[in-house]
Design a protein around this motif. Structure first.
Motif, mmCIF file in Angstrom:
data_model
loop_
_atom_site.group_PDB
_atom_site.id
_atom_site.type_symbol
_atom_site.label_atom_id
_atom_site.label_comp_id
_atom_site.label_asym_id
_atom_site.label_seq_id
_atom_site.Cartn_x
_atom_site.Cartn_y
_atom_site.Cartn_z
ATOM 1 N N THR A 282 7.659 26.454 16.687
ATOM 2 C CA THR A 282 6.566 26.970 15.866
ATOM 3 C C THR A 282 5.244 26.880 16.602
ATOM 4 O O THR A 282 4.411 27.794 16.521
ATOM 5 N N VAL A 296 4.771 44.019 12.938
ATOM 6 C CA VAL A 296 6.166 43.915 12.511
ATOM 7 C C VAL A 296 6.453 44.941 11.429
ATOM 8 O O VAL A 296 5.549 45.417 10.738
ATOM 9 N N LEU A 311 0.191 40.858 11.649
ATOM 10 C CA LEU A 311 0.050 39.470 11.247
ATOM 11 C C LEU A 311 -0.701 38.683 12.308
ATOM 12 O O LEU A 311 -0.324 38.652 13.475
ATOM 13 N N PHE A 316 -0.687 33.849 9.158
ATOM 14 C CA PHE A 316 0.531 33.039 9.172
ATOM 15 C C PHE A 316 0.284 31.635 8.637
ATOM 16 O O PHE A 316 1.006 31.160 7.755
ATOM 17 N N VAL A 340 10.919 33.119 11.470
ATOM 18 C CA VAL A 340 9.780 33.802 12.101
ATOM 19 C C VAL A 340 9.746 33.544 13.597
ATOM 20 O O VAL A 340 9.316 34.409 14.372
ATOM 21 N N ASP A 344 11.943 37.345 12.632
ATOM 22 C CA ASP A 344 12.242 37.854 11.293
ATOM 23 C C ASP A 344 11.142 37.380 10.335
ATOM 24 O O ASP A 344 11.124 36.222 9.913
ATOM 25 N N TRP A 345 10.236 38.291 9.974
ATOM 26 C CA TRP A 345 9.087 37.939 9.147
ATOM 27 C C TRP A 345 9.304 38.252 7.675
ATOM 28 O O TRP A 345 8.444 37.945 6.838
ATOM 29 N N LEU A 348 8.934 35.289 5.040
ATOM 30 C CA LEU A 348 7.549 34.853 4.871
ATOM 31 C C LEU A 348 6.775 35.852 4.011
ATOM 32 O O LEU A 348 6.031 35.467 3.106
ATOM 33 N N VAL A 349 6.969 37.123 4.271
ATOM 34 C CA VAL A 349 6.257 38.155 3.509
ATOM 35 C C VAL A 349 6.656 38.111 2.040
ATOM 36 O O VAL A 349 5.804 38.155 1.143
#
Length: 510
Positions: A282, A296, A311, A316, A340, A344-345, A348-349
């Motif tokens: 991270t 993205v 983003l 974030f 993420v 792969d976002w 989170l979205v």
């Protein structure tokens, strides 16, 4: 300080009201950040004449019928002249035929939450209602009390890019302020608590039991200082003492909560095995985002239609910050971070959009700004913001944006010594969640130093709200029933912890 056991899952609206969005002023919604009157002729419910007319009403999320009324107060409480405001008041009547004379008054969080729209929260205090009325007042500028509405989050049909774009919202805020028929200097906590005392008198109560959550604890403390003879007991959940400036300490306190989460994951066999090197990965992503935003393509959580979004690092960490408020939501954080860091976002979205929409239904952004621009921003400076954010993932962005949003805000007058610690001997129960990212236990300890008749209970495994814990509710019941903290004896199991981490979207490892 006493520590009690962890909660069963509790999914009601949080008292803080600070849970919402991630970009520009949108992130500031996470600031502190949280819930039928007795008939006029009802004997025993009050010891003074009731002058406020009440009619049957139904509060959202609450099965029992309430009674509601509107009390007019002067916008300028000092001069008692000029514009008047209509305050919405609701009381859920006690079940007893001859109830106790002092009600439990709920002070909502935010600042900006509307108390009468958090009816579902009241189910947790049903045992108190057996003997006492429950009173809810939409603070001036919120809910149905002459609200200072200002749309700073996208509408339901907005494109995803609207949720995550970084833009200057100061002009939008100024436009809202120019549209309001209001003197925003009159929307501060001390003035709102003067309103509350007028409500108390109009309902015929001599004394109140105060129950505040998050920003509502600041409101309760101010009322305790202004009207000490009117307070019988106080319950402060997620304590925000007068020394807590919003959002100065939020990066530091959120980092503490995040560090606890990552440490717990590293000690959890399933979490560590499923998400190895999570902290390092991270931090690598954060470094990349510091260099440049990512573009993205993700499906809209509501429609499923793929959309392109950009983003930034601030977007974030703002979304991550919001997920730390609830222990249940934070159980998804390792899984979300793992996804993420692999590009792969979508999770989170989806989490961000859903939480923001829930919060907006009960929040007045204008009132939130009116309070913070009057009571917090004047005490902030860039150097302090950088100092408190140093070494954190979250940075000084939230504070910098708040200072910018408050530029040009009409200056309100605060009482002398407003930011001094509140000294009181009112029996007070202080409640803290171990994992709270915005009002961690240290803040309750600070308040306790000058609350001479108080008990602080820290609840392990809990975030920014302790109401879901059975033994906490029992403590609340006992305090209000007996009016004493020295007899409180929490009887909860030791060694309980946060909910298990999700290792997949199917749930935790069985």
């Amino acid at each position: 300080m006493l520590k009690v056991g962890a909660p069963a899952p509790y999914r009601e609206t949080h008292l803080a009201g600070a849970h919402t969005h991630i970009c520009s002023i949108r992130r500031l919604a996470w600031v502190l950040g949280l819930v039928a009157l007795a008939a006029c002729s009802r004997g025993g419910s009050s010891s003074q004449a009731r002058t406020l007319k009440l009619e049957p009403c139904q509060l959202e999320g609450l099965a029992p019928q309430a009674q509601c009324g509107t009390l007019e107060v002067f916008e300028n409480q000092e001069t008692k002249t000029g514009r008047k405001l209509s305050l919405r008041v609701a009381v859920v009547p006690a079940l007893a035929a001859q109830p106790q004379p002092d009600p439990l008054v709920f002070l909502a969080g935010g600042p900006g939450q509307a108390a009468t729209r958090l009816g579902a929260v009241l189910r947790a205090v049903e045992p108190i209602r057996r003997q006492r009325d429950i009173v809810l007042v939409d603070m001036r500028g919120t809910g149905d009390s002459s609200p200072l509405d200002c749309e700073v989050l996208p509408k339901d049909d907005a494109a995803l890019a609207e949720y995550f774009k970084e833009d200057d919202l100061a002009p939008r805020i100024r436009a809202c302020r120019e549209r309001w028929d209001a003197d925003v200097r009159q929307y501060t906590t001390p003035i709102a608590m003067a309103d509350l005392d007028e409500v108390r008198a109009a309902l015929g109560y001599e004394k109140l039991n105060l129950w505040g959550g998050s920003y509502g604890t600041r409101a309760a403390l101010v009322y305790m200082r202004q009207y000490p003879e009117r307070v019988r007991t106080a319950i402060l959940d997620g304590v925000a003492p007068m020394g807590l400036y919003l959002p100065l300490y939020m990066p530091r306190d959120a980092q503490r909560s995040l560090d606890l989460l990552l440490a717990h994951c590293e000690k959890d066999t399933a979490c560590e095995k499923t998400f190895p090197r999570l902290r390092a990965r991270t931090e690598g992503l954060l470094e990349q985002l510091s260099q440049a935003p990512v573009r993205v393509r993700v499906p809209h959580p509501r429609t499923g239609v793929p959309e392109d979004i950009v983003l930034t690092r601030q977007a974030f960490v703002g979304a991550l910050f919001g997920l730390l408020y609830s222990a249940e939501d934070s159980s998804l954080v390792p899984l979300m971070l793992d996804r993420v860091t692999q590009g792969d976002w979508a999770p989170l979205v989806a989490l961000t959009v859903g939480r923001g929409e829930r919060t907006e239904k009960v929040m007045s952004r204008g009132l939130q700004l009116a309070v913070i621009c009057a009571e917090d921003a004047p005490f902030l400076d860039p150097a302090a913001l950088e100092r408190e954010a140093k070494g954190t993932w979250f940075g000084a962005g939230m504070g910098q944006e708040m200072m910018k949003a408050c530029e040009g805000w009409p200056k309100a007058t605060l009482p002398e010594g407003f930011r001094e610690a509140v000294v009181s001997d009112v029996p007070t129960l202080l409640l803290s969640g171990e994992l709270d990212p915005v009002t961690p236990p240290a803040w309750a300890e600070e308040a306790k130093r000058t609350l001479k008749n108080s008990l602080h209970v820290e609840v392990p495994g809990v975030g920014h709200n302790t109401l879901g814990v059975d033994c906490v509710r029992k403590l609340m019941v006992d305090l209000v029933a007996n009016g004493r903290v020295d007899t409180l004896k929490p009887a909860c199991g030791a060694g309980l912890a946060r909910p298990p981490f999700f290792t997949s979207f199917a749930g935790p490892v069985p």
